[in-house]
Scaffold this active site. Structure first.
Site, PDB file in Angstrom:
ATOM      1  N   ASN A 159      22.850 -52.204  50.875  1.00  0.00           N
ATOM      2  CA  ASN A 159      23.584 -51.903  52.125  1.00  0.00           C
ATOM      3  C   ASN A 159      24.100 -50.470  52.186  1.00  0.00           C
ATOM      4  OD1 ASN A 159      23.343 -54.637  53.045  1.00  0.00           O
ATOM      5  ND2 ASN A 159      24.957 -55.179  51.607  1.00  0.00           N
TER       6      ASN A 159
ATOM      7  N   PRO B  95       9.109 -54.518  46.315  1.00  0.00           N
ATOM      8  CA  PRO B  95      10.444 -54.922  46.765  1.00  0.00           C
ATOM      9  C   PRO B  95      10.471 -55.039  48.287  1.00  0.00           C
ATOM     10  CG  PRO B  95      10.522 -52.975  45.332  1.00  0.00           C
ATOM     11  CD  PRO B  95       9.111 -53.170  45.738  1.00  0.00           C
TER      12      PRO B  95
ATOM     13  N   ASP C  76      12.693 -55.296  51.260  1.00  0.00           N
ATOM     14  CA  ASP C  76      13.997 -55.238  51.903  1.00  0.00           C
ATOM     15  C   ASP C  76      13.782 -55.257  53.415  1.00  0.00           C
ATOM     16  OD1 ASP C  76      13.001 -52.749  52.460  1.00  0.00           O
ATOM     17  OD2 ASP C  76      14.523 -51.636  51.355  1.00  0.00           O
TER      18      ASP C  76
ATOM     19  N   PHE D 204       6.279 -46.320  53.118  1.00  0.00           N
ATOM     20  CA  PHE D 204       7.736 -46.303  53.216  1.00  0.00           C
ATOM     21  C   PHE D 204       8.238 -44.893  53.506  1.00  0.00           C
ATOM     22  CE2 PHE D 204      11.948 -45.839  51.295  1.00  0.00           C
ATOM     23  CZ  PHE D 204      12.634 -46.924  51.832  1.00  0.00           C
TER      24      PHE D 204
ATOM     25  N   LYS E 247      20.791 -57.510  38.346  1.00  0.00           N
ATOM     26  CA  LYS E 247      19.342 -57.292  38.458  1.00  0.00           C
ATOM     27  C   LYS E 247      18.855 -57.188  39.873  1.00  0.00           C
ATOM     28  CE  LYS E 247      15.513 -57.183  35.918  1.00  0.00           C
ATOM     29  NZ  LYS E 247      15.206 -56.111  35.034  1.00  0.00           N
TER      30      LYS E 247
ATOM     31  N   HIS F 250      13.740 -52.832  55.536  1.00  0.00           N
ATOM     32  CA  HIS F 250      12.861 -51.763  55.977  1.00  0.00           C
ATOM     33  C   HIS F 250      11.394 -52.129  55.737  1.00  0.00           C
ATOM     34  CE1 HIS F 250      12.442 -47.534  57.194  1.00  0.00           C
ATOM     35  NE2 HIS F 250      11.398 -47.522  56.400  1.00  0.00           N
TER      36      HIS F 250
ATOM     37  N   ARG G 239      24.522 -41.675  50.200  1.00  0.00           N
ATOM     38  CA  ARG G 239      25.662 -42.367  49.606  1.00  0.00           C
ATOM     39  C   ARG G 239      25.293 -42.964  48.251  1.00  0.00           C
ATOM     40  NH1 ARG G 239      28.805 -47.374  50.241  1.00  0.00           N
ATOM     41  NH2 ARG G 239      30.974 -46.829  49.817  1.00  0.00           N
TER      42      ARG G 239
END
Length: 281
Positions: free
Chosen positions: A143, A202, A204, A253, A185, A206, A148
């Site tokens: 998130n 992975p 997510d 990506f 993990k 996106h 950041r």
């Protein structure tokens, strides 16, 4: 401080997409000098790219091999054997043993979207990172946005890591040992980016959007990525791209990231390609 050369054509390694595309969060770019500064393998590095080679400086290192003469390394007086070790570290980190151009041709023949994306995002390499650093970096990634995450990772290093060196008013730290950090993990990120499972993918929000909009339209409009959807998306790209599916999808990506779609980034990429072509003429 002298630069050391490592043979590597710019088409096989693009630093901007590789170092700034969400894999690692410890690299910063100096636009004025066209140089990257970052930390991996308990070593602080400075990198810059030329047509047919990568140049690097070792600013400092905590590797056991150099614990007795770290001052020499900081001053750029690395011996021949030390240069060989540092070159090996870079080759391993960028996986330079992989002929990326041949895979790009293979993936482009299978996928029109990849064929389009790779025109700008050539040379995107899957970094071979240390599992502990990669693990905690992606815990921080939940998130959050990249800037950041980078700040959070650097705070971890500053508070818990061992000091490597000072350079131009900045102190660089190694990533802390696992004993100083707690457990958790983010499995597929760790498998893909530091455990050499290059078909791991992975998924997510996106990645889900890329898949739903371009490959699996029946998944559009879903509020959450279920376990079944996660497996379906991963299996789709593994069937399409093969054993390096996670690597191939990283290119897509990067191409989809808004920061790489800005006018400035496109202009810089176009100007970079034109400049390289002009130097060859």
């Amino acid at each position: 401080m002298q630069w050391t050369k490592l043979l590597c054509n710019y088409r096989e390694l693009q630093l901007v997409g590789t170092l700034n595309g969400g894999q690692s969060f410890r690299w910063t770019y100096n636009k004025d000098t066209d140089e990257w500064i970052g930390v991996f393998s308990k070593t602080a590095w400075k990198l810059r790219q030329k047509d047919d080679y990568l140049e690097y400086q070792v600013l400092g290192s905590l590797l056991p091999e150099f614990s007795g003469n770290n001052t020499q390394i900081k001053n750029g007086n690395a011996k021949t054997c030390e240069e060989s070790i540092f070159k090996s570290l870079l080759e391993k980190y960028f996986r330079l043993d992989v002929n990326l151009g041949s895979y790009y041709k293979e993936w482009s023949a299978k996928d029109e979207l990849f064929k389009s994306a790779c025109q700008q995002f050539y040379g995107i390499r899957m970094l071979n990172q240390e599992p502990v650093e990669n693990l905690f970096s992606f815990i921080c990634s939940q998130n959050n946005h990249i800037s950041r995450i980078s700040s959070m990772v650097e705070k971890l290093c500053t508070h818990y890591g061992e000091e490597i060196c000072h350079h131009e008013g900045i102190t660089y730290y190694a990533f802390p040992e696992v004993e100083k950090l707690s457990e958790a993990k983010v499995a597929d990120c760790i498998c893909l980016m530091s455990l050499n499972h290059l078909k791991a993918l992975p998924v997510d929000t996106h990645v889900y959007q890329i898949a739903a909009q371009n490959y699996l339209p029946h998944l559009r409009g879903k509020k959450n990525v279920t376990e079944k959807m996660y497996a379906e998306i991963g299996d789709h790209f593994r069937l399409l791209y093969g054993d390096l599916a996670g690597w191939a999808h990283t290119v897509l990506f990067c191409a989809d990231l808004k920061k790489f779609q800005s006018t400035d980034h496109k202009k810089e990429a176009d100007e970079g390609v034109k400049a390289k072509k002009k130097r060859r003429q």
